[in-house]
Design a protein around this motif. Sequence first.
Motif, short mmCIF file in Angstrom:
data_model
loop_
_atom_site.label_atom_id
_atom_site.label_comp_id
_atom_site.label_asym_id
_atom_site.label_seq_id
_atom_site.Cartn_x
_atom_site.Cartn_y
_atom_site.Cartn_z
N GLY A 278 -11.56 -1.41 4.42
CA GLY A 278 -12.25 -0.22 3.91
C GLY A 278 -13.32 -0.55 2.88
N VAL B 281 0.86 -1.19 0.00
CA VAL B 281 0.00 0.00 0.00
C VAL B 281 0.89 1.23 0.00
CG1 VAL B 281 -1.89 1.21 1.15
CG2 VAL B 281 -1.70 -1.28 1.37
N PRO C 46 -3.30 0.91 -2.80
CA PRO C 46 -2.76 -0.45 -2.81
C PRO C 46 -2.22 -0.82 -4.19
CG PRO C 46 -5.06 -0.42 -2.08
CD PRO C 46 -4.76 0.91 -2.68
S1 SF4 Z 1 -8.46 -0.64 3.13
FE1 SF4 Z 1 -8.35 -2.48 1.88
S2 SF4 Z 1 -7.00 -1.93 0.17
FE2 SF4 Z 1 -6.71 -0.39 1.73
S3 SF4 Z 1 -4.95 -1.11 2.91
FE3 SF4 Z 1 -6.80 -1.87 3.97
S4 SF4 Z 1 -7.15 -3.89 3.15
FE4 SF4 Z 1 -5.70 -2.86 1.75
#
Ligand code: SF4
Lengths: 254, 1054
Positions: free
Chosen positions: A200, A61, A78
């Motif tokens: 998220g 990320v 990401p």
């Molecule tokens: S929100 Fe989803 S895409 Fe973003 S860092 Fe967390 S797990 Fe990964």
Amino acid sequence: MEAENALVRMHQDLQRALKKPAERRSWAMAVDVRKCIGCYGCTVACIAENVLPPGVMYRTVLDIELGKYPNVVRILKPMNCQQCDNAPCVPAANAVAPGSLEKRPDGVVAVNYERATKEAFEAARAACPYKRAVYFDDGRFYTDGTPARQAYEMRPSFEYGKEWTRTAGKPPVNALRKCHFCVHRVENGELPACVTTCVGEATYFGDLSDPQSLIAQLLRENRDKVMRVYESKGTQPRVYYLTDTPVLCKSQHP
Amino acid sequence: MKESTAPRLTRRRFLKTTALLGGSAFLLSRLGWPSELFARTRLAEYELTKPENILYTVCQQCNTQCGLKVKLYDGLAAKLEGNPYSPWNLQPNISYRASPLDVATLDGRLCPKGQAGIQTVYDPYRVVKVLKRAGKRGENKWVTISFDQAVDEIVNGGDLFGEGHVPGLKEIWALRDPKLAKEMADDVKAIWAKKTPEEKKAAVEAFKTKYAEHLDKLIDPDHPDLGPKNNQLVFMWGRLKGGRSELIKRFTVESFGSVNAHGHTTVCQGSLYFASKAMSEQYQKGSWTGGKKFYWQADQNNSEFIIFVGASPFEGNYGPTNRAPGLTRGLVSGRLKFAVVDPRFSKTASKAWKWVPIKPGTEAALALAMTRWIIENKRYNAKYLSNANKAAAVADKEPTWTNACWLVKIVDGRPEKFLRAKELGLTDEDRFVVLQDGKPVAFDPYDTANPVKGDLFVDTTIQGIRVKSGLQILWESASSKTLEEWSAICDVPVRDIIELAREFTSHGKKAAVDIHRGVSQHTNGFYNVFAWFALNLLIGNYDWKGGMSQASTFDHTGGKEGQPFNFAKLNPGKTTAFGISIIRHEIKYEQTTLFERYPAKRPWYPLSSDIYQEIIPSAGDGYPYPIKALFIYMGSPVYALPAGHTNIEILADPKKIPLIVASDITIGETSMYADYIFPDLSYLERWEFAGSHPSITQKVQPIRQPVIAPLTETVKVFGQEMPLSLEAMLLGIAEKLGLPGFGQGGFGEGQDFTHPDQFYLRMVANVAAGDRPGNEVPDADDAELELFLRARRHLPKTVFDPERFSQIVGEKWWRKVVYVLNRGGRFDNWEQGYDGDYIKNRYGTLINLYQEKTALTINSMTGKPLAGYPIYLPLADSVGRPIEDEKQGFDLHLITHREIVATKSRTISNYWLLAVMPENAIVMHPRDAQRLGLSEGDRAKIISASNSEGVWDLANGTKVPMIGTVHLTEGIRPGVISFALGYGHWAYGATDLVIDGETIKGDERRRATGLGGGAGVHANAAMRVDPYLKNTCLVDVYGGSAVFYDTRVKVVKV
Ligand code: SF4
Ligand code: SF4
């Protein structure tokens, strides 16, 4: 769409896609950057799922800070292998190690661990415009250097539907490693590890050739917000990003 | 499902052989799977989506307690996912009725710590045998001893370490007669009820005469209110949930008779809990009681506007898994926007409509400024606030009501008690009074028949009595300063104050103030919380969809009708613990025989409990009395507390605390000072009832259950085999002591308590029964029952024996228990969380905008009465003096934060998390760095007025310098620096230790940068020691919080 459970919907989409012949599935991923909270849940889920060693992270990320106090912006984005339809890594790796990479009909760029040597890795890395897509498994273990190497690192991974045990001194050690959209899970009816864990609810996955699928609907309904990284390089990546600021988001890619 | 179960049993077979390893197997690593176990090549199906390889339980990598789906491979917890039955992990969660056989391929969400949890469980530094110290306290030299020897020594005492006599528990267990205890307890209460010192003295003399034969059982016969010597056993804990909580209290309080069983609430968000408790006190039979230790959070799934203050649900504060999806969906759909008030630009702030980098410690100033603007502009909900009682609220379709319009008497300019109708001759009954169109009206707050509304702003004299309404008092506090003046205090521009206040009052009930540690962990924390929650009262959003919500759980203790096992009645040997606690909580200083002068030697906490930072320092000072034995369970006060280094000095001195016993999974920063360490089971190997959080609107009870075979040694207690664990430790000691409530007939005639399952399975049955007759879960069908057994085929008899299980709960409950355990607990479906525009599981009663009980409480340090309404208090030490270290050149304000990849003291073993973030940093603004000549990546040390050397002194010859790496960001308020909690260890596998003469090398990835490791800095020891108390951090003397955010420091390049 808010009340809907994206994971349940995508899970249903997946069961539908699996009823089709394998070559007619078209796997793709979408990341809604507006919803990514930068939690790294995806990163760690992927390590755990695929028993990844130190130095190998299929999914990372980016955390980019812009602006000056108190007008600060933070982009959380990401990155994993983009499973390009026109993947420069495939010919490059195959040139030095024939049969090491394969573009599958379902869209996944697959690694043949038996053939994807260090040379294949180096060639692929040089050819791939995306940083953080291809990695090399140099045989290390996280719990080496502690009183004892732990079982969770010695259990097999199931990548590509086979059992891979790293302690065997055989592949995937000393092989190129990268994201494969968790096809071993997908083909068993389970969404990729980074998708199901995405806190998220930012990560989407499914069969693009199925117009009923959530991912197809999402991309259709948000045309103005969709971008792909380095589209201009003609790689035709299978990972789509949704953002309110496509220009800014694009410009911030390392 | 073509595979037979037979080849899957390798792990169990293997466990049997490890028993042969004998004495040298003190660490988990010595019990590990042989590497050849998995080193076979075969082409197999993906094993991990088969229902029989899946068990559901609860994460405990942090206290969010998300649901877990554990995928097993040969008995190894191989991969963790979120439990789709749990509303933490899937929003909406799947139907509770769905069969686990059908949903095996569906996963819920899990945060990175949750994903990495198996690294906590399979930590090579985990201890699996009982350790006894072989050197001085804290020297980290150990020998393994048998469980029985440890229990024997702890119970019988003796010269255990060649340092002189150590009292055993049998000596401390002085008062053993429950009848006598009850009588003494009543007489102590009578002493406290006496008004004058003379009367108290006389009552004490009478007590001494009456109990002349038993005075040897008291700590101090001249102060019988210190209670029996039993109180000199203190049990303290960090992370503790239901089940184990009842067990510890049963042992310590109900059976042993000590009042000293204390949790850690104040190190987390104590004043948030205790200000909420004060707001929830109810008037019953003439006094304020029944306040709940709880708090509210926003219903983020339906809010339109949320102000997060000192909270970052994307990184901590009982998130992110359960809260993030509701927030991100709302952002993208346009339903929601939120503001974040935080000196640091958190990940939550990065998604905010407005980031408000407030000056730390001035949170109440911003709340009162908003309050002022809202009242001035009449944007409060007048209809809601004018409801004086339940009938009026019901008529308005309001689930809650306040005392905003009740009249408060003003004595010498100070708001004190509520006016009683009696005083005006309105009635003989005990009634409060409002003014209705200028006329006083008596009312009962809980009257359901006669709605009473009152005037909101009252400032008048009735029959010579000066009175004001509650809202008037709040208004006067808020208007004591202009917006500009408030703005100058909190350094938030006036236009931001107005924008926040306007937006907050533009969404009806669908706006919310959601607060956490950043508000409560200040010296003024209690009033900060009160001020912010009062804002929610101004719009009346409690119990409304999109407004403020409280947690709701299925009771596991059996107090409800229809539940089979009522634990309140399952302890025939129960005694009455009495006396002042070591942390002096829930009692007024002035009532006790210790009262002499202000300031008291240490603060008294009549409004709070579980005051973590007081336990060890109070023992160190012997105030109110010295203690003899300290048990520490899953807590690390040394590491977790602000100025936790002050605890080391006391722990390291056997004269101050003669016996220390720790229950821990590793040798941590605190357990390294123990005399004995009992290895505990990790969260995947044991039972607990995890409860809920306010933002979860559904009624739930997640249940933690053993999903892997225990990794600790097997021991025998009461003739039964069980794994070394907290339970084995308590049962073993109880057996040796002959403690009532344990062993044969422990639960009553014919009901033995000889194995932990007998405790926990009964609780599961209670959860299965639900809240009322007719609320039971269905029976598991045959297929589910078979799955239940097959999925547990790798568990040994010590923790899983279907025969034992079913016998304990009986035939009637057995299949219901299976149904619940097959789903990892009990969870209402999503829609059951709501009821039209309301939250279904309601708080549903009076919320105090004016706190009479608080107003009648005296600050034990200043002798001054407390304010019963929200106020802004400048930062101060425990005796009310300003802290002015900035004048000594300590120019930076130190705060802390949580990274999503670390939990305070227990994730440093998670190498996958360290792969994401190997080290924390000293986070500062470039402007400050430039001024100090620091650049990105520099090494620097943090020092403060109370730690000028900038070190942790471990009292064993080692000092850990608080040195970290500088990281520059525009995302922090200039003048403020921060570091992430959870890094920079010196125990927990970070440094070398010796067991049975063998050196175990520490891992530098866990080790503090100041010790040459790579794990960054833990700077809690820089936090200000209270200048009056001298061995404790700064405190909120009102709400009890340990103060994290009010220290000034210097950062010096090294
Ligand atoms: S929100 Fe989803 S895409 Fe973003 S860092 Fe967390 S797990 Fe990964
Ligand atoms: S937030 Fe993460 S660590 Fe905390 S309980 Fe949930 S999954 Fe576990």
